[in-house]
Design a protein around this motif. Structure first.
Motif, PDB file in Angstrom:
ATOM      1  N   ILE A  75      -1.820  -7.786   2.310  1.00  0.00           N
ATOM      2  CA  ILE A  75      -1.337  -7.391   3.724  1.00  0.00           C
ATOM      3  C   ILE A  75      -3.394  -7.097   3.905  1.00  0.00           C
ATOM      4  O   ILE A  75      -3.735  -6.405   3.073  1.00  0.00           O
ATOM      5  CB  ILE A  75      -0.744  -5.716   3.726  1.00  0.00           C
ATOM      6  CG1 ILE A  75       0.026  -6.097   3.233  1.00  0.00           C
ATOM      7  CG2 ILE A  75      -0.860  -4.859   5.183  1.00  0.00           C
ATOM      8  CD1 ILE A  75       1.424  -5.154   3.462  1.00  0.00           C
ATOM      9  N   VAL A  76      -2.966  -7.451   4.936  1.00  0.00           N
ATOM     10  CA  VAL A  76      -4.783  -7.323   5.777  1.00  0.00           C
ATOM     11  C   VAL A  76      -4.667  -6.488   7.125  1.00  0.00           C
ATOM     12  O   VAL A  76      -3.680  -6.574   7.990  1.00  0.00           O
ATOM     13  CB  VAL A  76      -5.294  -8.699   6.148  1.00  0.00           C
ATOM     14  CG1 VAL A  76      -6.518  -8.704   6.981  1.00  0.00           C
ATOM     15  CG2 VAL A  76      -5.707 -10.137   5.328  1.00  0.00           C
ATOM     16  N   CYS A  77      -5.852  -5.086   6.584  1.00  0.00           N
ATOM     17  CA  CYS A  77      -5.304  -4.658   8.304  1.00  0.00           C
ATOM     18  C   CYS A  77      -7.169  -4.101   8.457  1.00  0.00           C
ATOM     19  O   CYS A  77      -7.751  -4.688   7.819  1.00  0.00           O
ATOM     20  CB  CYS A  77      -5.232  -3.370   6.996  1.00  0.00           C
ATOM     21  SG  CYS A  77      -3.642  -3.046   6.018  1.00  0.00           S
ATOM     22  N   LEU A  78      -6.872  -4.051   9.925  1.00  0.00           N
ATOM     23  CA  LEU A  78      -7.832  -4.146  11.048  1.00  0.00           C
ATOM     24  C   LEU A  78      -7.905  -3.416  11.961  1.00  0.00           C
ATOM     25  O   LEU A  78      -6.694  -2.836  12.395  1.00  0.00           O
ATOM     26  CB  LEU A  78      -8.455  -5.497  11.545  1.00  0.00           C
ATOM     27  CG  LEU A  78      -8.535  -6.764  10.754  1.00  0.00           C
ATOM     28  CD1 LEU A  78      -7.423  -7.301  11.146  1.00  0.00           C
ATOM     29  CD2 LEU A  78     -10.067  -7.433  10.984  1.00  0.00           C
ATOM     30  N   ASP A  79      -9.290  -2.370  11.348  1.00  0.00           N
ATOM     31  CA  ASP A  79      -9.101  -0.970  12.294  1.00  0.00           C
ATOM     32  C   ASP A  79     -10.483  -1.519  13.633  1.00  0.00           C
ATOM     33  O   ASP A  79     -11.823  -1.169  12.856  1.00  0.00           O
ATOM     34  CB  ASP A  79      -8.873   0.355  11.701  1.00  0.00           C
ATOM     35  CG  ASP A  79      -9.594   1.134  12.233  1.00  0.00           C
ATOM     36  OD1 ASP A  79      -9.521   1.455  13.179  1.00  0.00           O
ATOM     37  OD2 ASP A  79     -10.727   2.351  11.989  1.00  0.00           O
ATOM     38  N   SER A  80     -10.133  -1.760  14.291  1.00  0.00           N
ATOM     39  CA  SER A  80     -11.399  -1.643  15.014  1.00  0.00           C
ATOM     40  C   SER A  80     -11.706  -0.606  16.508  1.00  0.00           C
ATOM     41  O   SER A  80     -10.949   0.265  17.284  1.00  0.00           O
ATOM     42  CB  SER A  80     -10.453  -3.004  16.295  1.00  0.00           C
ATOM     43  OG  SER A  80     -11.792  -3.323  17.687  1.00  0.00           O
ATOM     44  N   GLY A  81     -12.770  -0.025  15.915  1.00  0.00           N
ATOM     45  CA  GLY A  81     -13.564   1.054  16.762  1.00  0.00           C
ATOM     46  C   GLY A  81     -14.548   0.790  17.448  1.00  0.00           C
ATOM     47  O   GLY A  81     -14.313  -0.414  18.151  1.00  0.00           O
ATOM     48  N   ASN A  82     -14.618   1.886  18.724  1.00  0.00           N
ATOM     49  CA  ASN A  82     -15.570   0.979  19.404  1.00  0.00           C
ATOM     50  C   ASN A  82     -16.859   1.224  18.761  1.00  0.00           C
ATOM     51  O   ASN A  82     -17.998   0.481  19.272  1.00  0.00           O
ATOM     52  CB  ASN A  82     -16.495   3.373  20.066  1.00  0.00           C
ATOM     53  CG  ASN A  82     -14.940   3.744  20.637  1.00  0.00           C
ATOM     54  OD1 ASN A  82     -14.129   2.975  21.314  1.00  0.00           O
ATOM     55  ND2 ASN A  82     -14.590   5.162  20.236  1.00  0.00           N
ATOM     56  N   THR A  83     -17.503   1.136  17.717  1.00  0.00           N
ATOM     57  CA  THR A  83     -18.672   0.959  17.612  1.00  0.00           C
ATOM     58  C   THR A  83     -18.750  -0.075  15.977  1.00  0.00           C
ATOM     59  O   THR A  83     -19.663  -1.149  16.410  1.00  0.00           O
ATOM     60  CB  THR A  83     -19.622   1.686  16.722  1.00  0.00           C
ATOM     61  OG1 THR A  83     -19.602   3.434  17.063  1.00  0.00           O
ATOM     62  CG2 THR A  83     -20.741   1.467  15.401  1.00  0.00           C
ATOM     63  N   ASP A 129       1.030 -11.270   3.458  1.00  0.00           N
ATOM     64  CA  ASP A 129       2.029 -11.954   4.394  1.00  0.00           C
ATOM     65  C   ASP A 129       1.930 -11.158   6.082  1.00  0.00           C
ATOM     66  O   ASP A 129       2.937 -11.253   6.831  1.00  0.00           O
ATOM     67  CB  ASP A 129       2.942 -11.395   3.725  1.00  0.00           C
ATOM     68  CG  ASP A 129       3.000 -11.435   1.951  1.00  0.00           C
ATOM     69  OD1 ASP A 129       3.587 -12.754   2.199  1.00  0.00           O
ATOM     70  OD2 ASP A 129       2.580 -11.113   1.397  1.00  0.00           O
ATOM     71  N   LYS A 130       1.355  -9.976   6.198  1.00  0.00           N
ATOM     72  CA  LYS A 130       0.871  -9.787   6.811  1.00  0.00           C
ATOM     73  C   LYS A 130      -0.577  -9.473   7.692  1.00  0.00           C
ATOM     74  O   LYS A 130      -1.973  -9.058   6.465  1.00  0.00           O
ATOM     75  CB  LYS A 130       1.977  -8.266   7.436  1.00  0.00           C
ATOM     76  CG  LYS A 130       3.359  -8.435   7.469  1.00  0.00           C
ATOM     77  CD  LYS A 130       4.150  -7.045   7.780  1.00  0.00           C
ATOM     78  CE  LYS A 130       5.377  -7.138   7.483  1.00  0.00           C
ATOM     79  NZ  LYS A 130       6.147  -5.856   7.577  1.00  0.00           N
ATOM     80  N   VAL A 131      -0.621  -9.479   8.938  1.00  0.00           N
ATOM     81  CA  VAL A 131      -2.488  -8.916   9.098  1.00  0.00           C
ATOM     82  C   VAL A 131      -1.729  -7.874  10.489  1.00  0.00           C
ATOM     83  O   VAL A 131      -1.209  -8.134  11.587  1.00  0.00           O
ATOM     84  CB  VAL A 131      -3.189 -10.534  10.031  1.00  0.00           C
ATOM     85  CG1 VAL A 131      -4.203  -9.663  10.475  1.00  0.00           C
ATOM     86  CG2 VAL A 131      -3.021 -11.615   8.976  1.00  0.00           C
ATOM     87  N   MET A 132      -2.177  -7.022  10.402  1.00  0.00           N
ATOM     88  CA  MET A 132      -2.387  -5.292  10.963  1.00  0.00           C
ATOM     89  C   MET A 132      -3.433  -5.261  12.209  1.00  0.00           C
ATOM     90  O   MET A 132      -4.539  -4.884  11.252  1.00  0.00           O
ATOM     91  CB  MET A 132      -1.951  -3.828  10.312  1.00  0.00           C
ATOM     92  CG  MET A 132      -0.128  -4.256   9.268  1.00  0.00           C
ATOM     93  SD  MET A 132       1.045  -4.643  10.288  1.00  0.00           S
ATOM     94  CE  MET A 132       1.625  -3.655  10.562  1.00  0.00           C
TER      95      MET A 132
END
Length: 237
Positions: free
Chosen positions: A2-10, A47-50
Motif C-alpha cells: 500500500i502506498v499512502c500520500l498525505d498532501s498538506g499545505n506545505t 495493491d492500493k494507492v491512498m
C-alpha cells in the motif's frame, strides 16, 4: 503493498507499507511535486494507492499526473461519517479536513482508549477522540510558523523570531518563541483536561510536533506521519 500520500499545505508526505511495516517514507515540498514521478518506478506494483489532499483540486490533478502509472489503483480519500473504528460527530462529517480525519483513524488504530489527536503543521489542530471511538470535535489555531510571521508582519518593531524556548525569556526573540510555544501547549493541555478516560493520551504529529511536545506536562506520544497511519488503516478496513 500500500502506498499512502498525505498532501498538506506545505509538503506531500508519502509512505510504502508492505502489510507488516513501513518499507519507506519521505516528503517533498509542494513546489517540488514533480519529484513524485519517480515513485512508480521505485514501487511499480502497489495493491492500493491512498491519497489525502487538503491542498486543493489543482494539486490533486498534478499529483495524479505524476503518478499516472498508478492511476488504476489510486483512491482519493474523503471524510465520512464512519470508518476505521471512528464515528465522525462533526456537524457535516464530509466537511472535516481529510488530514484530520486520517489522523483520527490512525490514532484509533494505535491507541484503543481516549486520545487527544494533535497535528502541528501549518495550522495546529487539536481533536478529541473518545474511548468509544467517537470524534467529539476539535480546535484549529495558527501553527507555530504562522504565529511567528503574524507578529513580524503585524507589528512595527518585532522581528521574525529565531529564538528558543525559555521558562523566563530575557530577550525579545526568546520571548516571542516562548510565548508561541506556551500558547500552543496551553491550548493542547486545556482540551486534554476535558478528555475523559484512565488511559487517555495525547498523540502528536506534524512538523512542529517536537517543539510543542517539549512544553507539555501531559502524557504524550510523538507519532511521525499520523495521517499515513490512518490512510493505511482505511486501505485495509
Amino acid at each position: 503493498m500500500i502506498v499512502c500520500l498525505d498532501s498538506g499545505n506545505t509538503r506531500i508526505k508519502w509512505g510504502v507499507h508492505d502489510g507488516t511495516a513501513w518499507r519507506a517514507q519521505g516528503a517533498v515540498a509542494q513546489a517540488d511535486i514533480a519529484q513524485l514521478a519517480g515513485l512508480p518506478g521505485e514501487w511499480p506494483r502497489p495493491d492500493k494507492v491512498m491519497l489525502a489532499n487538503v491542498a486543493g483540486p489543482d494539486v490533486a490533478c498534478r499529483i495524479a499526473e505524476r503518478l499516472a502509472p498508478w492511476q488504476p489503483c489510486l483512491q482519493e480519500v474523503r471524510s465520512s461519517a464512519w470508518a476505521g473504528g471512528v464515528k465522525n460527530l462533526y456537524r457535516f462529517p464530509e466537511r472535516l479536513g481529510v488530514d484530520r480525519w486520517c489522523a483520527l483513524v490512525g490514532a484509533r488504530a494505535l491507541h484503543a482508549g481516549a486520545a487527544l489527536v494533535v497535528m502541528a503543521g501549518t495550522a495546529t489542530t487539536i481533536d478529541t477522540l473518545a474511548a468509544d471511538g467517537s470524534f467529539a470535535g476539535g480546535d484549529i489555531l495558527p501553527g507555530i510558523g504562522l504565529m511567528r510571521r503574524s507578529l513580524a508582519q503585524g507589528t512595527a518593531a518585532l522581528p521574525l523570531a529565531t529564538g528558543r524556548y525559555e521558562p523566563l525569556p530575557r530577550c525579545t526573540e526568546d520571548a516571542i518563541v516562548s510565548g508561541i510555544l506556551e500558547a500552543q501547549a496551553g491550548a493542547v493541555e486545556r482540551v486534554f483536561a476535558r478528555l475523559a478516560g484512565p488511559d487517555r493520551i495525547c498523540l502528536i504529529s506534524g512538523g512542529h510536533a517536537g517543539e510543542i511536545a517539549e512544553c507539555l506536562s501531559i502524557p504524550f506520544r510523538l507519532v511521525p506521519n499520523l495521517p499515513l497511519e490512518g490512510l493505511r488503516q482505511l486501505a485495509v478496513d
